[in-house]
Design a protein around this motif. Structure first.
Motif, PDB file in Angstrom:
ATOM      1  N   ASP A  62       0.834  -1.199   0.000  1.00  0.00           N
ATOM      2  CA  ASP A  62       0.000   0.000   0.000  1.00  0.00           C
ATOM      3  C   ASP A  62       0.875   1.259   0.000  1.00  0.00           C
ATOM      4  N   ASP A  63       0.697   2.110  -1.003  1.00  0.00           N
ATOM      5  CA  ASP A  63       1.481   3.344  -1.100  1.00  0.00           C
ATOM      6  C   ASP A  63       1.272   4.257   0.094  1.00  0.00           C
ATOM      7  N   ARG A  64       0.025   4.361   0.570  1.00  0.00           N
ATOM      8  CA  ARG A  64      -0.255   5.264   1.694  1.00  0.00           C
ATOM      9  C   ARG A  64       0.476   4.829   2.952  1.00  0.00           C
ATOM     10  N   ARG A  65       0.495   3.532   3.192  1.00  0.00           N
ATOM     11  CA  ARG A  65       1.213   3.044   4.376  1.00  0.00           C
ATOM     12  C   ARG A  65       2.708   3.326   4.270  1.00  0.00           C
ATOM     13  N   LEU A  66       3.262   3.140   3.090  1.00  0.00           N
ATOM     14  CA  LEU A  66       4.696   3.379   2.913  1.00  0.00           C
ATOM     15  C   LEU A  66       5.028   4.861   3.057  1.00  0.00           C
ATOM     16  N   GLU A  67       4.150   5.711   2.553  1.00  0.00           N
ATOM     17  CA  GLU A  67       4.354   7.149   2.727  1.00  0.00           C
ATOM     18  C   GLU A  67       4.312   7.519   4.203  1.00  0.00           C
ATOM     19  N   PHE A  68       3.365   6.943   4.933  1.00  0.00           N
ATOM     20  CA  PHE A  68       3.277   7.201   6.369  1.00  0.00           C
ATOM     21  C   PHE A  68       4.523   6.690   7.088  1.00  0.00           C
ATOM     22  N   ALA A  69       5.020   5.522   6.677  1.00  0.00           N
ATOM     23  CA  ALA A  69       6.229   4.963   7.290  1.00  0.00           C
ATOM     24  C   ALA A  69       7.417   5.899   7.093  1.00  0.00           C
ATOM     25  N   ARG A  70       7.541   6.474   5.917  1.00  0.00           N
ATOM     26  CA  ARG A  70       8.634   7.421   5.673  1.00  0.00           C
ATOM     27  C   ARG A  70       8.482   8.665   6.549  1.00  0.00           C
ATOM     28  N   SER A  71       7.236   9.135   6.710  1.00  0.00           N
ATOM     29  CA  SER A  71       7.018  10.321   7.543  1.00  0.00           C
ATOM     30  C   SER A  71       7.361  10.043   9.004  1.00  0.00           C
ATOM     31  N   LEU A  72       7.264   8.775   9.396  1.00  0.00           N
ATOM     32  CA  LEU A  72       7.539   8.406  10.784  1.00  0.00           C
ATOM     33  C   LEU A  72       9.018   8.094  11.016  1.00  0.00           C
ATOM     34  N   GLY A  73       9.791   7.909   9.921  1.00  0.00           N
ATOM     35  CA  GLY A  73      11.227   7.727  10.103  1.00  0.00           C
ATOM     36  C   GLY A  73      11.867   6.586   9.358  1.00  0.00           C
ATOM     37  N   ALA A  74      11.097   5.813   8.585  1.00  0.00           N
ATOM     38  CA  ALA A  74      11.715   4.745   7.799  1.00  0.00           C
ATOM     39  C   ALA A  74      12.675   5.376   6.792  1.00  0.00           C
ATOM     40  N   THR A  75      13.881   4.835   6.694  1.00  0.00           N
ATOM     41  CA  THR A  75      14.871   5.427   5.798  1.00  0.00           C
ATOM     42  C   THR A  75      14.645   5.018   4.352  1.00  0.00           C
ATOM     43  N   LYS A  76      14.095   3.833   4.122  1.00  0.00           N
ATOM     44  CA  LYS A  76      13.824   3.343   2.779  1.00  0.00           C
ATOM     45  C   LYS A  76      12.501   2.589   2.789  1.00  0.00           C
ATOM     46  N   THR A  77      11.814   2.593   1.641  1.00  0.00           N
ATOM     47  CA  THR A  77      10.607   1.776   1.495  1.00  0.00           C
ATOM     48  C   THR A  77      10.624   1.116   0.126  1.00  0.00           C
ATOM     49  N   VAL A  78      10.008  -0.056   0.060  1.00  0.00           N
ATOM     50  CA  VAL A  78       9.858  -0.785  -1.197  1.00  0.00           C
ATOM     51  C   VAL A  78       8.407  -1.246  -1.305  1.00  0.00           C
ATOM     52  N   LYS A  79       7.735  -0.835  -2.374  1.00  0.00           N
ATOM     53  CA  LYS A  79       6.377  -1.309  -2.609  1.00  0.00           C
ATOM     54  C   LYS A  79       6.442  -2.691  -3.258  1.00  0.00           C
ATOM     55  N   VAL A  80       5.716  -3.641  -2.690  1.00  0.00           N
ATOM     56  CA  VAL A  80       5.709  -5.004  -3.218  1.00  0.00           C
ATOM     57  C   VAL A  80       4.731  -5.065  -4.393  1.00  0.00           C
ATOM     58  N   GLU A  81       5.280  -5.163  -5.579  1.00  0.00           N
ATOM     59  CA  GLU A  81       4.454  -5.249  -6.780  1.00  0.00           C
ATOM     60  C   GLU A  81       4.676  -6.552  -7.545  1.00  0.00           C
ATOM     61  N   SER A  82       5.807  -7.194  -7.296  1.00  0.00           N
ATOM     62  CA  SER A  82       6.113  -8.472  -7.942  1.00  0.00           C
ATOM     63  C   SER A  82       5.615  -9.625  -7.066  1.00  0.00           C
ATOM     64  N   THR A  83       5.328 -10.752  -7.693  1.00  0.00           N
ATOM     65  CA  THR A  83       4.957 -11.961  -6.948  1.00  0.00           C
ATOM     66  C   THR A  83       6.169 -12.850  -6.689  1.00  0.00           C
ATOM     67  N   ASP A  84       7.343 -12.376  -7.066  1.00  0.00           N
ATOM     68  CA  ASP A  84       8.586 -13.137  -6.915  1.00  0.00           C
ATOM     69  C   ASP A  84       9.386 -12.586  -5.732  1.00  0.00           C
ATOM     70  N   PRO A  85       9.474 -13.327  -4.618  1.00  0.00           N
ATOM     71  CA  PRO A  85      10.219 -12.829  -3.456  1.00  0.00           C
ATOM     72  C   PRO A  85      11.679 -12.505  -3.763  1.00  0.00           C
ATOM     73  N   GLU A  86      12.298 -13.256  -4.667  1.00  0.00           N
ATOM     74  CA  GLU A  86      13.699 -12.989  -4.998  1.00  0.00           C
ATOM     75  C   GLU A  86      13.852 -11.646  -5.697  1.00  0.00           C
ATOM     76  N   GLU A  87      12.898 -11.304  -6.551  1.00  0.00           N
ATOM     77  CA  GLU A  87      12.936 -10.003  -7.223  1.00  0.00           C
ATOM     78  C   GLU A  87      12.789  -8.870  -6.217  1.00  0.00           C
ATOM     79  N   VAL A  88      11.827  -8.995  -5.317  1.00  0.00           N
ATOM     80  CA  VAL A  88      11.633  -7.956  -4.307  1.00  0.00           C
ATOM     81  C   VAL A  88      12.835  -7.910  -3.363  1.00  0.00           C
TER      82      VAL A  88
END
Length: 348
Positions: free
Chosen positions: A202-228
């Motif tokens: 969810d983009d909104r959750r990741l944006e909120f995480a960055r506002s709270l202090g997460a240094t990096k975020t990755v949106k999960v869009e692939s179904t391949d765990p190795e790719e993500v």
């Protein structure tokens, strides 16, 4: 209804009612608490909507709520650690104190624990509640009741970071940007992590995480765990030293193992399906330590100290506020996913 002790009672799936109950009296070693603030947990919503979580099934009317803080209003016999008027945060699990796990200091694993709002144990979403005095912790003047209520989810994240071994300079992956994932991120930062990558769908959750202090975020869009995992390692600048899974999704369990460095640790917090498929050969070949993380143990003093000192600012997690009279509306809001943490005021 005279409303001496307005209480939120779940009778069965979908049947949550506000009713007046007698004010409970404290027994030996207990205190009566005038409840002030109560956070809604995802488990509260699941019991309301589904009537069960795993083998915990609602079979009799019970109060909801276990993220709470209040004012000591009466002392039971033998209580010496608290006095009337003390502001306290409540640790919701009261273990037996006698089994081998309690005696060894891992009381979160006690098989005979009383845990608020976990069937068959009733919760504390009411004007008054009685609780074991030794599981009530004084709040400093600069820590609000709302922050005191949020110590419960914060403690889940803090315990997960301790289980994973987060320390100064760590690169940490946190899977899931809900309240528990955010709590883990905040705890990891306070414990000295140098870089924290959070994943979510969810983009909104990741944006909120960055506002709270997460240094990096990755949106999960692939179904391949190795790719993500490659995206995570690119964001972190290498393997994660520790990974913490907070979503309960099988995908995230696989992602955590794929992203953790050889010899690193992977703590699993999220409760998803009873059985999941994991890349066990990868974990074995890289000696990734997979560790369960269940609730918390001895975290309230540390969490209170970190909030009081300013090391953790958890207040932004509160996005909606309601009164206890508005409990049904509060639960509907929580169910909708519109906010991060819903807070209920229990006092008149």
């Amino acid at each position: 209804m005279t409303d001496t002790n307005l209480s939120a009672i779940l009778y069965k799936t979908g049947d949550l009612r506000l009713e007046d109950r007698p004010i409970p009296e404290p027994g030996r070693g207990e205190v009566q608490i005038s409840m002030q603030k109560m956070g809604i947990c995802g488990s509260d919503v699941k019991y309301w909507q589904k009537g069960a979580i795993g083998h915990f099934i609602v079979v009799a009317p019970m109060l909801l709520g276990h993220e709470c803080a209040g004012i000591v209003s009466k002392l039971g016999e033998g209580v010496i650690n608290l006095k009337v008027g003390d502001r306290v945060a409540i640790e919701p699990g009261v273990p037996c104190r006698q089994c081998e796990w309690c005696k060894s200091g891992r009381y979160n694993l006690c098989p005979d624990v009383f845990f608020l709002a976990t069937p068959p144990d009733s919760g504390a979403l009411a004007r008054y509640h009685v609780h074991a005095a030794d599981f009530c912790f004084k709040l400093p003047d600069n820590v609000s009741f709302e922050e005191g209520a949020l110590i419960e989810p914060l403690s889940v994240g803090l315990h997960a970071c301790q289980r994973a071994g987060v320390n100064l300079g760590s690169k940490v992956l946190v899977c899931g940007a809900g309240p528990i994932g955010l709590s883990a991120m905040l705890s990891a930062k306070a414990m000295g992590a140098a870089s924290i990558c959070m994943t979510d769908i969810d983009d909104r959750r990741l944006e909120f995480a960055r506002s709270l202090g997460a240094t990096k975020t990755v949106k999960v869009e692939s179904t391949d765990p190795e790719e993500v995992s490659r995206q995570v390692k690119s964001a972190l600048g290498g393997w994660a030293d520790q990974a913490i899974e907070c979503s309960g999704a099988q995908f995230s369990v696989e992602l955590g193992i794929q992203s953790t460095k050889p010899g690193g640790a992977f703590a699993v917090v999220g409760h998803g399906p009873d059985n999941v498929t994991i890349p066990i050969t990868t974990a074995i070949a890289r000696e990734v330590e997979i560790r369960g993380s269940f609730r918390y143990v001895n975290t309230w003093p540390a969490a209170i100290a970190m909030i009081a000192s300013g090391k953790i600012n958890i207040k932004p997690m509160i996005t909606h506020r309601f009164t206890i009279e508005e409990t049904l509306q509060a639960f509907e809001t929580a169910k909708s996913g519109a906010g991060v943490k819903i807070m209920i005021s229990c006092h008149k």
